[in-house]
Design an enzyme around this catalytic site. Structure first.
Site, PDB file in Angstrom:
ATOM      1  N   HIS A   1       0.700  -1.279  -0.003  1.00 48.57           N
ATOM      2  CA  HIS A   1      -0.017   0.077   0.282  1.00 48.57           C
ATOM      3  C   HIS A   1       0.870   1.091  -0.227  1.00 48.57           C
ATOM      4  O   HIS A   1       0.828   2.206  -0.858  1.00 48.57           O
ATOM      5  CB  HIS A   1      -0.826   0.119   1.282  1.00 48.57           C
ATOM      6  CG  HIS A   1      -1.746   1.275   1.407  1.00 48.57           C
ATOM      7  ND1 HIS A   1      -3.201   1.177   1.086  1.00 48.57           N
ATOM      8  CD2 HIS A   1      -1.507   2.476   1.968  1.00 48.57           C
ATOM      9  CE1 HIS A   1      -3.657   2.441   1.565  1.00 48.57           C
ATOM     10  NE2 HIS A   1      -2.523   3.268   1.918  1.00 48.57           N
ATOM     11  N   GLU A   2       1.902   1.243   0.775  1.00 41.70           N
ATOM     12  CA  GLU A   2       2.897   2.446   1.143  1.00 41.70           C
ATOM     13  C   GLU A   2       3.485   2.713  -0.300  1.00 41.70           C
ATOM     14  O   GLU A   2       3.535   3.824  -0.973  1.00 41.70           O
ATOM     15  CB  GLU A   2       3.590   2.400   2.235  1.00 41.70           C
ATOM     16  CG  GLU A   2       2.931   2.212   3.573  1.00 41.70           C
ATOM     17  CD  GLU A   2       1.942   3.630   3.851  1.00 41.70           C
ATOM     18  OE1 GLU A   2       2.219   4.521   3.312  1.00 41.70           O
ATOM     19  OE2 GLU A   2       0.981   3.192   4.339  1.00 41.70           O
TER      20      GLU A   2
ATOM     21  N   HIS B   1       1.696   4.323  -2.826  1.00 43.38           N
ATOM     22  CA  HIS B   1       1.496   5.932  -2.999  1.00 43.38           C
ATOM     23  C   HIS B   1       2.557   6.628  -3.749  1.00 43.38           C
ATOM     24  O   HIS B   1       2.267   7.681  -4.521  1.00 43.38           O
ATOM     25  CB  HIS B   1       1.767   6.241  -1.392  1.00 43.38           C
ATOM     26  CG  HIS B   1       0.417   6.093  -0.837  1.00 43.38           C
ATOM     27  ND1 HIS B   1      -0.828   6.833  -1.222  1.00 43.38           N
ATOM     28  CD2 HIS B   1       0.085   5.278   0.481  1.00 43.38           C
ATOM     29  CE1 HIS B   1      -1.782   6.536  -0.189  1.00 43.38           C
ATOM     30  NE2 HIS B   1      -1.310   5.793   0.750  1.00 43.38           N
TER      31      HIS B   1
HETATM   32 ZN   LIG Z   1      -2.412   5.292   2.327  1.00 44.36          ZN
END
Ligand SMILES: [Zn+2]
Ligand SMILES: *[C@@H]1O[C@H](CO)[C@@H](O)[C@H](O)[C@H]1NC(C)=O
Ligand SMILES: *[C@@H]1O[C@H](CO)[C@@H](O)[C@H](O)[C@H]1NC(C)=O
Ligand SMILES: *[C@@H]1O[C@H](CO)[C@@H](O)[C@H](O)[C@H]1NC(C)=O
Ligand SMILES: *[C@@H]1O[C@H](CO)[C@@H](O)[C@H](O)[C@H]1NC(C)=O
Ligand SMILES: *[C@@H]1O[C@H](CO)[C@@H](O)[C@H](O)[C@H]1NC(C)=O
Ligand SMILES: *[C@@H]1O[C@H](CO)[C@@H](O)[C@H](O)[C@H]1NC(C)=O
Ligand SMILES: *[C@@H]1O[C@H](CO)[C@@H](O)[C@H](O)[C@H]1NC(C)=O
Ligand SMILES: *[C@@H]1O[C@H](CO)[C@@H](O)[C@H](O)[C@H]1NC(C)=O
Ligand SMILES: *[C@@H]1O[C@H](CO)[C@@H](O)[C@H](O)[C@H]1NC(C)=O
Ligand SMILES: *[C@@H]1O[C@H](CO)[C@@H](O)[C@H](O)[C@H]1NC(C)=O
Ligand SMILES: *[C@@H]1O[C@H](CO)[C@@H](O)[C@H](O)[C@H]1NC(C)=O
Ligand SMILES: [Ca+2]
Length: 614
Positions: A418-419, A422
């Site tokens: 997820h990170e 980004h």
């Molecule tokens: Zn996030």
């Protein structure tokens, strides 16, 4: 030159509060305890052209891409096009992407972005513009000195100015343009990293870009492999197409620690920057750790019953090596995987060195730096700072205290994926500035792409089942989101209209991620599934999960700055047109329309229509 100022002067009064109305154009930022700055992000006009718009021969006959694009812009926005300056461009597998900045007296506008994408045969594929005719433009000569206002700004934003001054224009909501000093302000221990716009005539703080994507999670269920199942010895996982020199060679130096060309993992201990890498005595290094034959062994078993040491200063660092190694492994896999699907050097990715003649026009010296077990920063969260191309990304993985002993985010592969995503979405939207997912709505799209990337990496042969994000760190089967992502509207009821009143981008992200989950489910049901390890190294395959990731990644550079939900949907449809001749068009429409994002959906009003030929 990097300049560092400290806040030497006493506290200066706070910043005025302005509140906006629409999540498409504004974002509330909690800058200090009580002040909110409402940041204006102009909407873009956005058009997509399917197979491509054929310009009149006089325009498109040129084999010169930038000439074709600027002729198109002349015909499209007329006189305004003359003040446009080509800022950057790159070519992807589906076409050519050009990003322009509007200028006045040679000074660029920060938030007036124009972009054109061409097909491979130089037809127009998509166009977006937040450019403006301004009713009033401030003088290009500043009337105050930046140094005079720095103490106040540092106090307000809670960090130190870390960059030299530069000037940019900022479009305001009322059609005027302000002249602004632009500086970066950091306080990494507080997970603060802003780009601040300070009026060069009044000294007022006008706007900020928040480079940090926090993951403030609500609780959710988990369905990922647990720590025990994950810790296996993996040999040579690097993809030598994406990382030609492997993960431990930057082209100018070779490492035997968790520092490399794409990722650096370490623990940052207060009070300074202290890297402690996996201890060298426990690393087996080949006498010739050359590219293609790295013989590095990072073998640190986890003892999951050990609790972190929260005393200050900590006396022991249980599982620290294992944490650094897992984060290093997962984020390098993310680098390689997203590289294969288009997040290359040319597309503004994160690398110390842009290797192999790729990325001639884009910036290097920007690996992703990851501080694991960063208990000084807090608990129950993770952060990713995604500054512009050329500045390293910065990620914090924290402990989570929902279980006993506490769990370490560095062992949660879903959080790591997820990170990293980004960074991918911030860089690939709008041409590498990391300024184009800033409105609440587009920031929420970013959270959605990040969750769905985590799901993508965890798909199993069972097909696309309901997906729970963050179950390991939450310590329960509900995980960190409100509902599992599901094709079943009873299990996940989110609709397009639900985002209208949302203020937390993570909530907005749930709605988008669930729509994407539905697209993924359709594509896998249609074209089947291939193991993630194969999908990630062979993007030429035709299985549903491969097709899905292409559409997601291809769409990012095709979309406007600060996209809305309808615009992000249109970019996915455009990507399908360019890569797959639109064969999935109708089903993609049906899938989005089921969740209210149909043909006539706008202004957060659901619409269930699909085009008449679908
Ligand atoms: Zn996030
Ligand atoms: C393409 O056109 C631009 C603008 O007219 C010009 O600056 C550039 O040199 C041209 N490039 C090539 C390869 O001809
Ligand atoms: C700006 O004004 C010109 C000339 O009046 C017009 O052609 C153009 O469409 C306007 N551009 C925008 C973005 O409003
Ligand atoms: C435009 O808005 C800015 C900020 O709200 C304000 O300072 C300025 O006076 C306004 N200008 C006009 C012409 O309304
Ligand atoms: C799961 O854990 C999260 C995080 O602690 C919490 O917010 C949530 O309420 C929990 N869910 C359930 C069903 O216990
Ligand atoms: C951990 O994963 C392994 C393999 O997937 C599984 O056999 C085991 O039951 C799991 N343990 C827990 C506590 O979920
Ligand atoms: C990692 O190894 C490289 C090469 O030996 C070295 O230059 C660097 O300082 C090391 N990094 C850390 C954080 O110790
Ligand atoms: C190296 O690993 C061994 C066993 O895993 C451990 O006993 C030893 O303390 C480690 N050495 C260092 C310097 O960390
Ligand atoms: C490389 O690693 C393998 C497996 O860990 C080991 O058996 C071998 O001896 C190593 N080779 C060298 C030259 O260190
Ligand atoms: C893991 O840590 C626990 C608690 O300190 C200890 O009792 C156990 O022996 C450790 N297990 C291993 C395999 O080192
Ligand atoms: C980068 O430069 C090299 C050498 O000049 C050239 O061969 C290559 O095509 C260029 N790559 C791109 C993407 O422009
Ligand atoms: C959707 O979920 C509900 C609640 O779990 C269940 O009763 C229903 O059968 C599901 N519908 C489908 C089509 O699976
Ligand atoms: Ca870069």
């Amino acid at each position: 030159m990097l300049v560092r100022w400290s806040a030497l002067l006493p506290l200066v009064s706070s910043i005025p509060v302005i509140c906006g109305q629409s999540i498409a154009t504004t974002r509330y930022l909690e800058i200090c305890s009580e002040d909110f700055l409402d940041v204006y992000h102009p909407t873009s006009v956005y058009e997509t052209f399917g197979d491509g718009l054929d310009l009149s021969p006089s325009i498109s006959s040129s084999s010169n891409i930038s000439q074709t694009a600027s002729r198109f812009l002349q015909s499209k926005i007329g006189v305004g096009a003359t003040s446009l300056k080509l800022r950057t461009s790159f070519s992807s597998e589906v076409g050519h992407h050009l990003y322009y900045t509007q200028t006045h007296d040679g000074i660029p506008f920060a938030n007036a972005v124009v972009h054109v994408s061409l097909t491979k045969t130089h037809k127009i594929a998509s166009f977006s513009s937040s450019s403006n005719n301004f009713t009033q433009i401030a003088s290009s000569k500043p009337s105050i000195k930046l140094n005079d206002v720095i103490p106040a700004i540092e106090e307000t934003l809670g960090g130190d100015v870390v960059t030299d001054e530069r000037l940019e224009y900022l479009a305001r909501e009322n059609g005027t343009a302000a002249l602004a000093y632009v500086v970066e302000i950091q306080n990494l221990a507080g997970a603060i990293w802003y780009e601040a716009f300070i009026d060069a005539h009044s000294g007022e703080l006008l706007s900020v870009t928040d480079f940090i994507s926090t993951s403030t999670y609500r609780a959710l269920p988990i369905n990922q492999p647990n720590l025990t199942s994950r810790q296996i010895l993996i040999s040579n996982p690097e993809d030598l197409v994406a990382s030609p020199l492997g993960w431990h060679n930057t082209g100018s130096f070779i490492t035997s620690n968790t520092t490399g060309n794409n990722v650096e993992t370490f623990k940052w201990l207060d009070p300074g920057y202290v890297y402690t890498t996996a201890s060298k005595s426990n690393i087996t290094t080949s006498p010739h750790p050359v590219a293609g034959n790295p013989n590095l062994t990072f073998d640190y078993p986890v003892n999951a019953s050990l609790a972190p040491d929260f005393t200050t200063p900590a006396k022991s660092f249980p599982n620290l090596d294992a944490a650094r190694v897992n984060a290093f492994y997962v984020l390098n896999v993310m680098h390689d995987l997203t590289w294969r699907y288009g997040f290359t050097e040319d597309a503004f990715n994160f690398q110390t060195t842009n290797l192999g003649g790729r990325g001639n026009l884009t910036k290097s010296n920007d690996p992703v730096r990851v501080s694991v077990q960063a208990e000084d920063v807090g608990v129950d969260n993770a952060f990713f700072a995604s500054p512009a191309d050329g500045t390293p990304g910065f990620c914090y993985m924290l402990f989570w205290d929902h279980t006993s002993p506490e769990r370490d985010g560095a062992f949660a592969n879903d959080i790591l994926a997820h990170e990293y995503m980004h960074g991918v979405t911030n860089r690939m939207t709008g041409g590498g500035t990391s300024r184009c997912l800033q409105s609440t709505e587009s920031n929420g799209l970013g959270e959605g792409w990040s969750d769905i990337m985590a799901e993508w990496t965890e798909l199993t042969a069972a097909g696309v089942k309901d997906y729970v994000f963050g179950a390991y760190v939450a310590g329960n089967t509900t995980g960190l989101r409100s509902y599992p992502y599901s094709t079943n509207a009873t299990i996940n009821p989110w609709m397009y209209s639900d985002i209208e009143t949302m203020v937390d981008p993570h909530d907005v992200g749930e709605v988008w991620a669930n729509m994407l989950h539905n697209v993924l489910a359709f594509l896998v049901s249609e074209y089947g599934w291939i193991d993630t390890n194969k999908a990630m190294k062979d993007p030429t395959r035709r299985e549903g999960n491969v097709v899905f990731l292409h559409l997601i990644m291809d769409a990012l550079p095709l979309q406007p700055c600060n996209p809305t939900f309808p615009q992000a949907r249109d970019a996915i449809l455009q990507a399908d047109s360019l890569r797959y001749n639109g064969v999935n068009r109708c089903r993609i429409w049906v899938t989005f329309a089921n969740r209210g994002l149909g043909l006539n959906a706008r202004d957060y009003i659901n619409d269930f229509e699909v085009p008449s030929d679908c």
